[in-house]
Design a protein around this motif. Structure first.
Motif, PDB file in Angstrom:
ATOM      1  N   GLY A 110       4.619  -6.971   6.061  1.00  0.00           N
ATOM      2  CA  GLY A 110       5.648  -5.962   5.863  1.00  0.00           C
ATOM      3  C   GLY A 110       5.199  -4.584   6.305  1.00  0.00           C
ATOM      4  N   ALA A 111       3.912  -4.290   6.178  1.00  0.00           N
ATOM      5  CA  ALA A 111       3.384  -3.020   6.682  1.00  0.00           C
ATOM      6  C   ALA A 111       3.531  -2.929   8.193  1.00  0.00           C
ATOM      7  CB  ALA A 111       1.914  -2.873   6.276  1.00  0.00           C
ATOM      8  N   ARG A 112       3.326  -4.054   8.887  1.00  0.00           N
ATOM      9  CA  ARG A 112       3.507  -4.044  10.342  1.00  0.00           C
ATOM     10  C   ARG A 112       4.940  -3.691  10.704  1.00  0.00           C
ATOM     11  NH1 ARG A 112       1.055  -9.132  13.324  1.00  0.00           N
ATOM     12  NH2 ARG A 112      -0.017  -7.600  14.602  1.00  0.00           N
ATOM     13  N   VAL A 113       5.894  -4.261   9.987  1.00  0.00           N
ATOM     14  CA  VAL A 113       7.303  -4.012  10.291  1.00  0.00           C
ATOM     15  C   VAL A 113       7.688  -2.572   9.954  1.00  0.00           C
ATOM     16  CG1 VAL A 113       9.664  -4.654   9.708  1.00  0.00           C
ATOM     17  CG2 VAL A 113       7.934  -6.428  10.014  1.00  0.00           C
ATOM     18  N   SER A 114       7.349  -2.129   8.747  1.00  0.00           N
ATOM     19  CA  SER A 114       7.755  -0.799   8.309  1.00  0.00           C
ATOM     20  C   SER A 114       7.112   0.289   9.160  1.00  0.00           C
ATOM     21  CB  SER A 114       7.396  -0.600   6.835  1.00  0.00           C
ATOM     22  OG  SER A 114       8.106  -1.512   6.020  1.00  0.00           O
ATOM     23  N   TRP A 267       9.027  -4.150   3.467  1.00  0.00           N
ATOM     24  CA  TRP A 267       8.915  -3.592   2.124  1.00  0.00           C
ATOM     25  C   TRP A 267      10.292  -3.338   1.516  1.00  0.00           C
ATOM     26  CZ3 TRP A 267       4.585   0.447   3.528  1.00  0.00           C
ATOM     27  CH2 TRP A 267       3.380  -0.239   3.685  1.00  0.00           C
ATOM     28  N   GLY A 268      11.216  -2.800   2.308  1.00  0.00           N
ATOM     29  CA  GLY A 268      12.558  -2.577   1.796  1.00  0.00           C
ATOM     30  C   GLY A 268      13.263  -3.873   1.439  1.00  0.00           C
ATOM     31  N   GLN A 269      13.075  -4.896   2.259  1.00  0.00           N
ATOM     32  CA  GLN A 269      13.679  -6.201   1.978  1.00  0.00           C
ATOM     33  C   GLN A 269      13.081  -6.817   0.721  1.00  0.00           C
ATOM     34  OE1 GLN A 269      12.580 -10.324   3.642  1.00  0.00           O
ATOM     35  NE2 GLN A 269      13.587  -9.238   5.294  1.00  0.00           N
ATOM     36  N   MET A 270      11.780  -6.630   0.495  1.00  0.00           N
ATOM     37  CA  MET A 270      11.146  -7.141  -0.721  1.00  0.00           C
ATOM     38  C   MET A 270      11.709  -6.441  -1.957  1.00  0.00           C
ATOM     39  SD  MET A 270       7.190  -7.449   0.612  1.00  0.00           S
ATOM     40  CE  MET A 270       6.566  -8.122  -0.932  1.00  0.00           C
ATOM     41  N   LEU A 271      11.996  -5.161  -1.842  1.00  0.00           N
ATOM     42  CA  LEU A 271      12.605  -4.448  -2.961  1.00  0.00           C
ATOM     43  C   LEU A 271      14.008  -4.990  -3.264  1.00  0.00           C
ATOM     44  CD1 LEU A 271      11.573  -0.742  -2.248  1.00  0.00           C
ATOM     45  CD2 LEU A 271      10.779  -2.204  -4.109  1.00  0.00           C
ATOM     46  N   THR A 272      14.729  -5.357  -2.213  1.00  0.00           N
ATOM     47  CA  THR A 272      16.067  -5.913  -2.413  1.00  0.00           C
ATOM     48  C   THR A 272      16.001  -7.193  -3.245  1.00  0.00           C
ATOM     49  OG1 THR A 272      16.749  -5.031  -0.290  1.00  0.00           O
ATOM     50  CG2 THR A 272      18.132  -6.728  -1.241  1.00  0.00           C
ATOM     51  N   ALA A 273      15.048  -8.064  -2.925  1.00  0.00           N
ATOM     52  CA  ALA A 273      14.934  -9.335  -3.633  1.00  0.00           C
ATOM     53  C   ALA A 273      14.294  -9.186  -5.008  1.00  0.00           C
ATOM     54  CB  ALA A 273      14.129 -10.318  -2.797  1.00  0.00           C
ATOM     55  N   ALA A 274      13.603  -8.047  -5.246  1.00  0.00           N
ATOM     56  CA  ALA A 274      12.857  -7.900  -6.495  1.00  0.00           C
ATOM     57  C   ALA A 274      13.630  -7.172  -7.575  1.00  0.00           C
ATOM     58  CB  ALA A 274      11.556  -7.148  -6.222  1.00  0.00           C
ATOM     59  N   LEU A 287       4.649  -3.724  -6.377  1.00  0.00           N
ATOM     60  CA  LEU A 287       3.775  -3.729  -5.202  1.00  0.00           C
ATOM     61  C   LEU A 287       4.454  -3.124  -3.969  1.00  0.00           C
ATOM     62  CD1 LEU A 287       1.935  -7.153  -5.611  1.00  0.00           C
ATOM     63  CD2 LEU A 287       0.951  -4.867  -5.791  1.00  0.00           C
ATOM     64  N   PRO A 288       5.626  -3.584  -3.543  1.00  0.00           N
ATOM     65  CA  PRO A 288       6.256  -2.929  -2.385  1.00  0.00           C
ATOM     66  C   PRO A 288       6.680  -1.492  -2.669  1.00  0.00           C
ATOM     67  CG  PRO A 288       7.734  -4.569  -3.320  1.00  0.00           C
ATOM     68  CD  PRO A 288       6.416  -4.750  -3.994  1.00  0.00           C
ATOM     69  N   ALA A 289       7.139  -1.216  -3.909  1.00  0.00           N
ATOM     70  CA  ALA A 289       7.517   0.159  -4.245  1.00  0.00           C
ATOM     71  C   ALA A 289       6.295   1.072  -4.199  1.00  0.00           C
ATOM     72  CB  ALA A 289       8.160   0.196  -5.627  1.00  0.00           C
ATOM     73  N   GLY A 290       5.162   0.606  -4.731  1.00  0.00           N
ATOM     74  CA  GLY A 290       3.942   1.401  -4.668  1.00  0.00           C
ATOM     75  C   GLY A 290       3.451   1.601  -3.250  1.00  0.00           C
ATOM     76  N   ALA A 291       3.543   0.561  -2.421  1.00  0.00           N
ATOM     77  CA  ALA A 291       3.133   0.699  -1.025  1.00  0.00           C
ATOM     78  C   ALA A 291       3.990   1.733  -0.296  1.00  0.00           C
ATOM     79  CB  ALA A 291       3.221  -0.657  -0.324  1.00  0.00           C
ATOM     80  N   LEU A 292       5.298   1.705  -0.527  1.00  0.00           N
ATOM     81  CA  LEU A 292       6.179   2.691   0.090  1.00  0.00           C
ATOM     82  C   LEU A 292       5.857   4.094  -0.401  1.00  0.00           C
ATOM     83  CD1 LEU A 292       9.707   1.007   0.155  1.00  0.00           C
ATOM     84  CD2 LEU A 292       8.486   1.992   2.102  1.00  0.00           C
ATOM     85  N   PHE A 293       5.651   4.241  -1.703  1.00  0.00           N
ATOM     86  CA  PHE A 293       5.370   5.561  -2.265  1.00  0.00           C
ATOM     87  C   PHE A 293       4.078   6.132  -1.689  1.00  0.00           C
ATOM     88  CE2 PHE A 293       3.155   8.082  -5.506  1.00  0.00           C
ATOM     89  CZ  PHE A 293       4.067   9.116  -5.676  1.00  0.00           C
ATOM     90  N   VAL A 294       3.015   5.339  -1.681  1.00  0.00           N
ATOM     91  CA  VAL A 294       1.722   5.817  -1.178  1.00  0.00           C
ATOM     92  C   VAL A 294       1.813   6.155   0.309  1.00  0.00           C
ATOM     93  CG1 VAL A 294      -0.656   5.124  -0.729  1.00  0.00           C
ATOM     94  CG2 VAL A 294       0.386   4.619  -2.934  1.00  0.00           C
ATOM     95  N   THR A 295       2.501   5.312   1.082  1.00  0.00           N
ATOM     96  CA  THR A 295       2.601   5.551   2.523  1.00  0.00           C
ATOM     97  C   THR A 295       3.369   6.831   2.823  1.00  0.00           C
ATOM     98  OG1 THR A 295       2.566   3.163   2.906  1.00  0.00           O
ATOM     99  CG2 THR A 295       3.336   4.556   4.707  1.00  0.00           C
ATOM    100  N   VAL A 296       4.523   6.992   2.200  1.00  0.00           N
ATOM    101  CA  VAL A 296       5.334   8.183   2.453  1.00  0.00           C
ATOM    102  C   VAL A 296       4.614   9.439   1.981  1.00  0.00           C
ATOM    103  CG1 VAL A 296       7.501   9.341   1.872  1.00  0.00           C
ATOM    104  CG2 VAL A 296       7.501   6.917   2.421  1.00  0.00           C
TER     105      VAL A 296
END
Length: 355
Positions: A110-114, A267-274, A287-296
């Motif tokens: 997901g990091a590769r895609v985002s 990551w956004g798609q994982m948030l949709t399913a979670a 996990l995906p929310a934290g990854a997005l927060f740290v990256t941004v």
């Protein structure tokens, strides 16, 4: 007297030396900002994880698409079996509810895609914005008016609504990550064009540009040789700030169901399913929310650090971890000549010998 002045012109400045000096000043100012250095390290780590996702998942022995139904409890609705969502030696971050897919593999891919979508969108925005901005500033008055009005229309368009409309009508056979990057880039280049036009108009009045025009250079040769180097700093600065915004837009589009489609992880798609698992399997959401927060956050801090390092007259908007004394010392060091530096070193050596 005039003949002597003509016969012995002043030595010309070495462009490579000037460029090297500017690069050294930039790195010194950037190193003075601790928060920017930490953010750069975080961004580098995320990029390394994204690039090495196949290798990392191979070491773990998993992949992002394989289902593991034995690792979820169907009697409880698909909750992962085991503590902390099934974390273990075979699944470093646990497994996905209902499907049992490995969470670490999906986060890494997901990091590769985002990051890839955000990078592609930023490149498209910068290319279109620079071309339109330079053409408006150097073209005829009618062209400037036409491009400026068109740019204002682009800026006025609501990015999310236009992206939702375009992504909804494109056939699903088109590669989705590439499509998302193109849609974001083609809709959100207006501010880059405005910044580029304003900077180009300011550079047009400088003496070296006027000299190039009087020497017979064409418009686009002047733009390529004289104006584009001067546009590098503001464009790079704004691109560094666009990158985290594009990551957020991609995550929002995937969260709304029109971005990257399954089984490609995002990551956004994982948030949709979670969103329905935050109580039964909170790690699936965190996990995906934290990854997005740290990256941004890291990209925003790094972008602000680059902006401050390229333009020391502009104060940093993020003072956390940025030492004012260190910035002042870095600027003072860059203004010192080599002779001053050698003199200070000799003086320090003399004091040490006397002691």
């Amino acid at each position: 007297m005039s003949e002597a002045l003509v016969a012995s012109p002043a030595p010309a400045a070495d462009p490579s030396a000037a460029g090297a000096s500017g690069a050294r000043q930039f790195w010194r100012r950037l190193r003075a900002q601790r928060a920017a250095l930490v953010a750069a390290a975080v961004v580098a780590l995320l990029a390394l994880i994204a690039l090495a996702a196949p290798l990392l998942t191979a070491i773990e022995g998993q992949d992002p698409t394989t289902y593991h139904p034995s690792l979820v409890d169907s009697a409880r609705g698909g909750v992962p079996v085991g503590p902390f969502g099934g974390i273990g030696a075979d699944h470093w971050l646990g497994v996905e509810p209902q499907t049992g897919r490995d969470l670490f593999a999906r986060l890494a891919y997901g990091a590769r895609v985002s990051l890839g979508v955000a990078l592609g969108a930023t490149v498209v925005q910068v290319l279109i914005g620079v071309v339109v901005g330079v053409a408006a500033a150097l073209g005829a008055r009618w062209l400037d008016q036409l491009l400026s009005r068109f740019t204002e229309i682009i800026i006025a368009m609501p990015l999310m609504i236009m992206s939702l409309a375009l992504l909804a009508i494109v056939p699903s056979s088109f590669p989705r990550p590439l499509l998302v990057a193109l849609v974001i880039g083609l809709i959100a280049w207006g501010n880059v064009a405005k910044i580029t036009r304003a900077q180009t108009l300011a550079l047009k009045g400088l003496d070296y540009v006027s000299a190039a025009r009087l020497s017979g250079w064409g418009t686009w040769r002047i733009a390529r040789r004289e104006l584009l180097p001067g546009l590098a700093a503001p464009v790079i600065t704004y691109a560094a700030l666009l990158f985290p915004m594009n990551i957020s837009v991609e995550a929002a589009l995937s969260f709304l169901g029109v971005g990257v489609k399954p089984p490609t992880p995002s990551w956004g798609q994982m948030l949709t399913a979670a969103d329905v698992w935050y109580q039964a399997a909170p790690q699936y959401l965190l996990l995906p929310a934290g990854a997005l927060f740290v990256t941004v956050l890291a990209l925003t801090v790094l972008g602000d650090g680059i902006r401050t390092a390229l333009d020391p007259r502009a104060a940093s908007r993020l003072r956390v971890g940025t030492g004012r004394k260190q910035e002042a010392k870095a600027d003072a060091d860059t203004r010192k000549s080599p002779a001053d530096t050698n003199a200070e070193a000799e003086a320090a050596g003399g004091k040490g010998a006397a002691a």
